[in-house]
Design an enzyme around this catalytic site. Structure first.
Site, PDB file in Angstrom:
ATOM      1  N   CYS A   1      10.830 -10.421   4.773  1.00  0.00           N
ATOM      2  CA  CYS A   1      10.657 -11.331   3.636  1.00  0.00           C
ATOM      3  C   CYS A   1       9.468 -10.901   2.802  1.00  0.00           C
ATOM      4  CB  CYS A   1      10.461 -12.753   4.146  1.00  0.00           C
ATOM      5  SG  CYS A   1      11.933 -13.342   4.934  1.00  0.00           S
ATOM      6  N   GLU A   2       9.597  -9.749   2.198  1.00  0.00           N
ATOM      7  CA  GLU A   2       8.551  -9.169   1.352  1.00  0.00           C
ATOM      8  C   GLU A   2       9.278  -8.335   0.322  1.00  0.00           C
ATOM      9  OE1 GLU A   2       5.049  -8.928   1.809  1.00  0.00           O
ATOM     10  OE2 GLU A   2       5.080 -10.178   3.610  1.00  0.00           O
TER      11      GLU A   2
ATOM     12  N   GLY B   1      -5.008  16.430  10.733  1.00  0.00           N
ATOM     13  CA  GLY B   1      -4.798  16.202   9.309  1.00  0.00           C
ATOM     14  C   GLY B   1      -3.756  17.082   8.656  1.00  0.00           C
TER      15      GLY B   1
ATOM     16  N   PRO C   1      -4.188  17.880  16.142  1.00  0.00           N
ATOM     17  CA  PRO C   1      -3.038  17.505  15.305  1.00  0.00           C
ATOM     18  C   PRO C   1      -2.256  16.337  15.908  1.00  0.00           C
ATOM     19  CG  PRO C   1      -2.541  19.480  16.577  1.00  0.00           C
ATOM     20  CD  PRO C   1      -3.983  19.148  16.854  1.00  0.00           C
ATOM     21  N   GLY C   2      -1.828  15.424  15.058  1.00  0.00           N
ATOM     22  CA  GLY C   2      -0.971  14.321  15.501  1.00  0.00           C
ATOM     23  C   GLY C   2       0.364  14.433  14.801  1.00  0.00           C
TER      24      GLY C   2
ATOM     25  N   ARG D   1       4.935   2.560   6.691  1.00  0.00           N
ATOM     26  CA  ARG D   1       4.299   3.580   5.847  1.00  0.00           C
ATOM     27  C   ARG D   1       4.690   3.514   4.370  1.00  0.00           C
ATOM     28  NH1 ARG D   1       4.312   8.345   6.225  1.00  0.00           N
ATOM     29  NH2 ARG D   1       2.070   8.669   5.970  1.00  0.00           N
TER      30      ARG D   1
END
Ligand code: LLP
Length: 435
Positions: free
Chosen positions: A359-360, A246, A289-290, A328
């Site tokens: 297409c957003e 985290g 941890p990542g 993200r």
């Protein structure tokens, strides 16, 4: 980021010692570029400030952040373990020759097949998320003739300051056993009585992208009380406490990522002190941890495909990637920063919004980026994209996934090939009546 360190005589952006304009030309865009040295630097920081500073501790890298085979190898060679959360991640780790005993198998919806896979491959710990899983695991362990070592995931009931989608330790979370009520106690009792299960202790993970240690420390305090309670009431002595990950990284160009020991020192001190006062032995501690390990070790290179100015309102630079390679910004409102990789020696006199190509309307990578004026064909480097980008990528709009290149001194190797149009059709079958 200090600018000088990252610019060569051509005015090009350097990353991991490489001219990024050259990388874009050689491997094409969009392209994920990961620096082996930067990944190793972070693993070594974990070693020097945590593993070497405290006794009886271990650190595992959270593979969900980024887990190609090459990453497994780097993590292994740095002496860290792996946090895995699916059969696919486990399969990848095993294919890389990762020692299974150094893995932790997580997940709130593990399938029977995945539990069987974890049992047969000898993962180090299965982190049990709830009562139903405990029952399934007991059955599967009996059928396989195994005695897995397990931890219980607990939601300590603390709220961390982060986006609600990446908050995991609050009461009401879908993860783990809640502390309120008796389910955890019941599970401990059951595991202690089971011939099949070897309960080692507990796990918590309160959320991701967190900057202050207060919530982590609070979770440690709550867990210590819980462990002391189980010792008192059930005679269960906790051998292991996995404190999750985290630890946040700074995405703004002028900000600073906190050191990992700004979390771990505070947690370890709190744990040692609370264990002493509660009269229980301090358990072995694991961290996971990542993002902190891999985020800043990666960038994504794009090419500007089109410029569009809507007078008085906005200038768009549309690039050849977007939410498919980095969901993200659209998913969490995450803020990124980018540099015009070929124009590092020019003044940032323009303000552009970097638009993804999907297409957003929501596929916007960066709003109001200050940059030298951009043109069609300019390479753009989005920084700090090593974590949760490639691992969360999709094929929306049938966009092939970018390649991943690992750069190290003198070497730039493709570690994941760019998908082809043929790859997009892999596994598709036309039923006879539609042929
Ligand atoms: N351990 C467990 C059990 C986890 O669930 C996670 C992340 C970690 C460790 C590593 O957390 P880190 O150190 O990377 O913050 N996709 C989201 C992040 C989701 C994190 C999920 N769990 C994002 O892109 O922000």
């Amino acid at each position: 980021m200090s600018k000088r360190e990252h610019i060569n005589e051509k005015g090009h952006f350097l990353f991991g010692g490489w001219d990024t304009v050259e990388l874009a030309g050689r491997f094409g865009t969009p392209l994920y570029v990961l620096s082996e040295e930067k990944i190793r630097e972070r693993c070594r920081a974990v070693r020097s400030t945590f593993l070497n500073r405290w006794e009886n501790v271990f650190a595992v890298y959270a593979g969900k952040a980024f887990l190609p085979l090459a990453m497994c190898k780097i993590v292994q060679s740095e002496g860290l373990g792996l946090d895995l959360v699916s059969g696919g991640e486990l399969y990848t780790a095993l294919a890389a020759g990762f020692p299974p005993e150094n893995t932790f198998f997580h997940g709130n919806g593990k399938t029977k097949e995945e539990l069987r896979f974890a049992l047969s491959s000898g993962v180090g710990r299965i982190v049990v998320d709830g009562m139903s899983e405990l029952e399934t695991l007991e059955e599967e362990a009996a059928a396989a003739g195994k005695q897995p070592a397990i931890l219980f995931r607990v939601t300590p009931g603390v709220d961390a300051h982060t986006h609600k989608y990446i908050l995991t330790g609050h009461t009401g979370s879908k993860f783990g056993f809640p502390l309120a009520g008796d389910s955890l106690k019941e599970a401990v009792r059951r595991a202690c009585a089971s011939e099949r299960l070897r309960l080692k202790g507990f796990h918590f993970h309160i959320g991701s992208q967190i900057f202050e240690n207060t919530s982590h420390v609070m979770a440690v305090e709550i867990m210590t009380q819980t462990m002391a309670g189980f010792k008192r009431e059930l005679g269960f002595v906790t051998e292991e406490l996995n404190m999750g990950g985290g630890y946040g990284v700074e995405f703004a160009p002028d900000g600073e990522t906190p050191r990992i020991d700004s979390f771990t020192d505070a947690m370890m001190r709190a744990l040692e002190e609370k264990c002493r006062t509660a009269g229980i032995p301090r358990p072995r501690v694991i961290i996971e941890p990542g993002r902190w390990i891999v985020s800043e070790a990666g960038i994504t290179l794009y090419t500007v495909q089109a410029m569009k100015t809507i007078d008085g309102i906005v200038t768009y630079a549309s690039v050849d990637g977007g939410m498919t390679d980095n969901p993200r910004p659209s998913l969490y409102g995450a803020k990124y920063w980018a540099v015009a990789a070929g124009k590092m020696d020019q003044e940032a006199t323009a303000t552009v919004t970097v638009a993804g190509r999907c297409c957003e309307s929501g596929d916007i990578l960066i709003e109001n980026l200050k940059t030298p004026p951009l043109e069609r064909g300019d390479p753009l480097a989005v920084l700090n994209t090593g974590a949760y980008t490639f691992s969360m990528a999709s094929n929306y709009n049938r966009l092939p996934r970018p390649a991943v290149v690992l750069v190290s001194e003198g070497k730039a190797d493709v570690i994941v090939a760019r998908q082809s149009y043929e790859d997009l059709l892999r596994g598709e079958v036309l039923p006879d009546h539609l042929r």
